[in-house]
Every structure is written in structure tokens, then in C-alpha cells.
Design an enzyme around this catalytic site. Structure first.
Site, PDB file in Angstrom:
ATOM      1  N   ARG A 185       0.817  -1.216   0.000  1.00 15.93           N
ATOM      2  CA  ARG A 185       0.000   0.000   0.000  1.00 15.93           C
ATOM      3  C   ARG A 185       0.853   1.269   0.000  1.00 15.93           C
ATOM      4  O   ARG A 185       0.457   2.276  -0.600  1.00 15.93           O
ATOM      5  CB  ARG A 185      -0.955  -0.012   1.194  1.00 15.93           C
ATOM      6  CG  ARG A 185      -2.117  -0.982   1.005  1.00 15.93           C
ATOM      7  CD  ARG A 185      -3.039  -0.986   2.195  1.00 15.93           C
ATOM      8  NE  ARG A 185      -4.210  -1.814   1.932  1.00 15.93           N
ATOM      9  CZ  ARG A 185      -5.120  -2.136   2.842  1.00 15.93           C
ATOM     10  NH1 ARG A 185      -4.974  -1.692   4.085  1.00 15.93           N
ATOM     11  NH2 ARG A 185      -6.155  -2.893   2.535  1.00 15.93           N
ATOM     12  N   LYS A 196     -20.685 -17.284   3.551  1.00 15.07           N
ATOM     13  CA  LYS A 196     -22.091 -17.023   3.875  1.00 15.07           C
ATOM     14  C   LYS A 196     -22.817 -16.193   2.811  1.00 15.07           C
ATOM     15  O   LYS A 196     -22.287 -15.199   2.328  1.00 15.07           O
ATOM     16  CB  LYS A 196     -22.191 -16.298   5.221  1.00 15.07           C
ATOM     17  CG  LYS A 196     -21.742 -17.139   6.408  1.00 15.07           C
ATOM     18  CD  LYS A 196     -21.939 -16.360   7.699  1.00 15.07           C
ATOM     19  CE  LYS A 196     -21.553 -17.192   8.919  1.00 15.07           C
ATOM     20  NZ  LYS A 196     -21.767 -16.442  10.175  1.00 15.07           N
ATOM     21  N   GLY A 242      -9.893  -9.815  -0.143  1.00 13.09           N
ATOM     22  CA  GLY A 242      -8.670 -10.369   0.431  1.00 13.09           C
ATOM     23  C   GLY A 242      -8.353 -11.789   0.031  1.00 13.09           C
ATOM     24  O   GLY A 242      -7.227 -12.099  -0.374  1.00 13.09           O
ATOM     25  N   GLY A 256     -13.826  -3.688   1.613  1.00 21.12           N
ATOM     26  CA  GLY A 256     -15.217  -3.275   1.799  1.00 21.12           C
ATOM     27  C   GLY A 256     -15.715  -2.371   0.692  1.00 21.12           C
ATOM     28  O   GLY A 256     -16.865  -2.468   0.256  1.00 21.12           O
TER      29      GLY A 256
END
Length: 398
Positions: A41, A198, A351, A374
Site C-alpha cells: 500500500r 455465507k 482479500g 469493503g
């Protein structure tokens, strides 16, 4: 997406002698000894800084690191090691400034790093007074932190409201271009791969994509729930029986558009969730009550690969099996190799997806690898991210 781009300002001579405030994402992993363990990063943030320096700007850069308490700067939350790594990469000393809200002394051709922005009181809640104070520090605000674009915070939204000019840096611009190409103006067929443990965590993504894509490939626990909804026995596999109706609704939406959710016809199962558990390949009809489905089978993987090779655009989020275990990695490996071989425009994020890309060495064969977790997921949901929203608004009223 019509936004002001920092690159254009630099090329047009509008940055020379200006005070530039860059919101970067340098939230890197740091070990217990305070050492940076992975600096991707930081490296990714350097081109924007170099662009500003080359254009003659006085440069201020800030980032968050970890999850600090506002108003408190603990040693582990400091950007001191980040400033040292920046100095090495830029070949020039990068000073770390604390208590910077009320003023920053920086000259043209110089770059300073402003201490962890999330230690400022009001950052997370996007306090107006804080935003105005930060905006007063600069002539040009540059957002180059896609990983935080889904958060309306002081340094990602508020400052952009009040700075004289607010624009997107090269990293953020590249994300916007890739997302637009993949979702707003895709070359078809558009195929999305959405996998994970999920359905509940990605239900809104699945519902949004059902209205857009030509094929929706599901994997992992999500695929198990879809198999359950289709009347198949999945043994003791991870699934969410309470979301069967939602899975059926997604399949119904796809079918109404002439699109499909191709479900596994064969799977790799084990009796326990363990790297050393013996693996068995079974037809989906032959899954036993004590079986755990841990990967798609070779026939399914081959069939999906053929479909991916025909795609015009591929969006990938999530491995289709427990690829960390050698016995259950074939599905994800086969899918990754098909994506690498495809002539489609390919966009990947998340990720676990990045870990799979690295494991199978296909980094150079994916057109765009998103840096945001996100933020990437919220884009797939069809949401307009706060950072995009304010930059669009500022571009309209420039």
C-alpha cells in the site's frame, strides 16, 4: 464518471506552487516489534506523491493506521515507520508531523507525512469543524485511497466538501475506470464469480448482480445454500438454510432475464474440515449425510472454465473452495487459470481473492486488481461510495 483528476491538474500547470493534501491508504500490517511486514500500500501511494512533487507542489500526505482511539496517539498507531519507508522509496527525507490540524509548514518540492488521521477527534463522524480546518490547510485535496472510499469520514469526505479543489488521485481514478468498464459499460457476456462462506454477507451483492450479469457463478458456502435451494443434499456442509428463499429469488431473477446460476454437478468432499482429511470426488446426487463439501469437482471446474473463456467481462470476488488446503484447491486453481487465459476484461477484488491470485501467480494476467475490500464489495452491491459521491458533486460545481 465525471470527476476532476489530479493528473489533469498536474498536466495543465494548475499544481505548481500549490499546497496539496493527499489522503492515501498506507494502512499496512505491522508486527509486534513495530516493523512493516508488507508494504504494497505504501508503494502504491508513491506515484501520486511523485506526480505532485514533479508538478511543483508542497505536499502533505496522511493515512489511517489500525484502529486508534480518537484523541489518543499510542506508539503502535503512529505512522513513524511509514514515514521511514516513504523516505526510502522517494529517496528524500519525509518528516512526520504531529498536531497538524492548526497548520502545516511545507515548501514546494517537499513532502511531509501527517500523523494518523484517525487519531483526530471527529474524523470518523466527519465533524464539520474538523473538515473545515483540514480544508484550510490546502489549495488542492486529492483522494487516492480507494480502500476507504466507502466511508464518509473527515479525510475522505468532509475535507473534499470545503477544499478549494477536490480531485481523484491516480489510484482512485484507476479504480473508477476499472469499475465503470466492468459494471457500467461491460463487454458481454458479463460473468461474476461471487464466493464465500455465507450468503448473508453477500446477499445484497448477489441481488444486485442478478439484474446485471449474464452468468453468476457462486462458490463456497454460498454455493451450498444455492444447492440446498435447488433440492440437493449437501450433508453437513456450511450453508444458511434460512436464506434458501433469497437464493431461489436470485435464481428466478436470473432465469427471467435468460441468464443463469450454474451450480456444481460434482464436488470434492471430506468427513472433516482439515488439511489432512481424505478427499473424495462425488456427483452432487451422491453427497452423504456426513459429507462436507469443500470444493467444486473437476467436471464443474472444467465446465465453468469453458464458460469463462467465452466471457467478455469477468468480475471475481472469492475462491470457490478451501484453496488453502491442497486437496481442495483444484476448483479455485482451475478458475484462476481460466481467468488468466481469458481474453475478457478481468476485475478482481477481496482479500481471499488476492491471496488466490498471488498463490497461482496470475497477477499479470488480471486486468485490474482492486485495492479495496469493503469498498469493492459495496461497488458490487451497486452503491455509490461516499468518496465518489462528493468528488462527483465537486466536479459538477467547479
Amino acid at each position: 464518471m465525471k470527476i476532476i483528476r489530479f493528473k489533469d491538474l498536474c498536466e495543465n500547470g494548475q499544481v505548481n506552487g500549490k499546497r496539496v493534501f493527499i489522503r492515501a491508504d498506507m494502512n499496512v500490517p505491522i508486527d509486534k516489534d513495530g516493523q512493516i511486514t508488507e508494504d504494497t500500500r505504501i508503494k502504491a501511494s508513491i506515484p501520486c506523491i511523485q506526480m505532485a512533487l514533479k508538478a511543483g507542489a508542497a505536499v502533505m500526505v496522511t493515512s489511517h493506521l489500525g484502529r486508534p482511539t480518537e484523541g489518543v496517539l499510542n506508539k503502535e498507531d503512529s505512522l513513524i515507520n511509514v514515514s521511514q519507508r516513504m523516505s526510502e522509496l522517494l529517496g528524500a527525507q519525509v518528516e512526520l508531523r504531529t498536531d497538524w490540524i492548526k497548520g502545516v509548514s511545507v515548501k514546494s518540492g517537499q513532502v511531509v507525512l501527517l500523523e494518523n488521521c484517525r487519531t483526530n477527534v471527529g474524523e470518523k463522524k466527519n465533524d464539520v469543524a474538523l473538515a473545515k480546518q483540514m480544508a484550510a490547510l490546502c489549495d488542492i485535496y486529492v483522494n487516492d485511497a480507494f480502500g476507504t472510499a466507502h466511508r464518509a469520514e473527515g479525510t475522505t469526505y468532509g475535507i473534499a466538501e470545503y477544499a478549494p479543489i477536490a480531485c481523484a488521485g491516480p489510484l482512485l481514478s484507476a479504480e473508477i475506470d476499472a469499475i465503470s468498464k466492468a459494471l457500467a459499460n461491460p463487454k458481454r457476456p458479463l460473468v461474476a464469480i461471487v464466493a464465500g462462506s455465507k450468503v448473508s454477507t453477500k446477499l445484497s451483492i448477489l441481488e444486485s448482480l442478478a439484474d446485471k450479469v449474464d452468468q453468476l457463478i457462486v462458490g463456497g458456502g454460498i454455493a451450498n445454500t444455492f444447492l440446498l435451494a435447488s433440492g440437493h443434499s449437501i450433508g453437513k456442509s456450511l450453508a444458511e438454510p434460512g436464506l434458501v428463499d433469497q437464493a431461489l429469488a436470485v435464481m428466478k431473477t436470473m432465469k427471467s432475464r435468460g441468464a443463469e446460476v450454474p451450480l456444481p454437478t460434482d464436488v470434492v468432499v471430506a468427513k472433516g474440515f482439515d488439511a489432512n482429511s481424505p478427499a473424495s470426488i462425488k456427483s452432487i446426487q451422491n453427497v452423504e449425510d456426513d459429507d462436507l463439501i469443500l470444493d467444486i469437482g473437476p467436471n464443474t471446474a472444467e465446465s465453468l472454465s469453458r464458460q469463462l473463456l467465452k466471457a467478455g467481462t469477468i468480475v471475481w470476488n472469492g475462491p470457490v473452495g478451501v484453496f488453502e488446503f491442497a486437496a481442495f484447491e483444484n476448483g479455485t486453481k482451475t478458475i484462476a487459470q481460466a481467468i488468466a487465459a481469458s481474453k475478457a476484461f478481468t476485475l478482481a477484488g477481496g482479500g481471499d481473492t488476492l491471496a488466490a491470485i498471488a498463490k497461482y501467480g496470475i497477477e499479470n494476467n488480471v486486468d485490474y486488481i482492486s485495492t479495496g475490500g469493503g469498498a469493492f464489495l459495496e461497488v458490487l452491491e451497486g452503491k455509490t461510495l461516499p468518496a465518489f459521491e462528493i468528488l462527483l458533486k465537486r466536479a459538477e460545481h467547479k
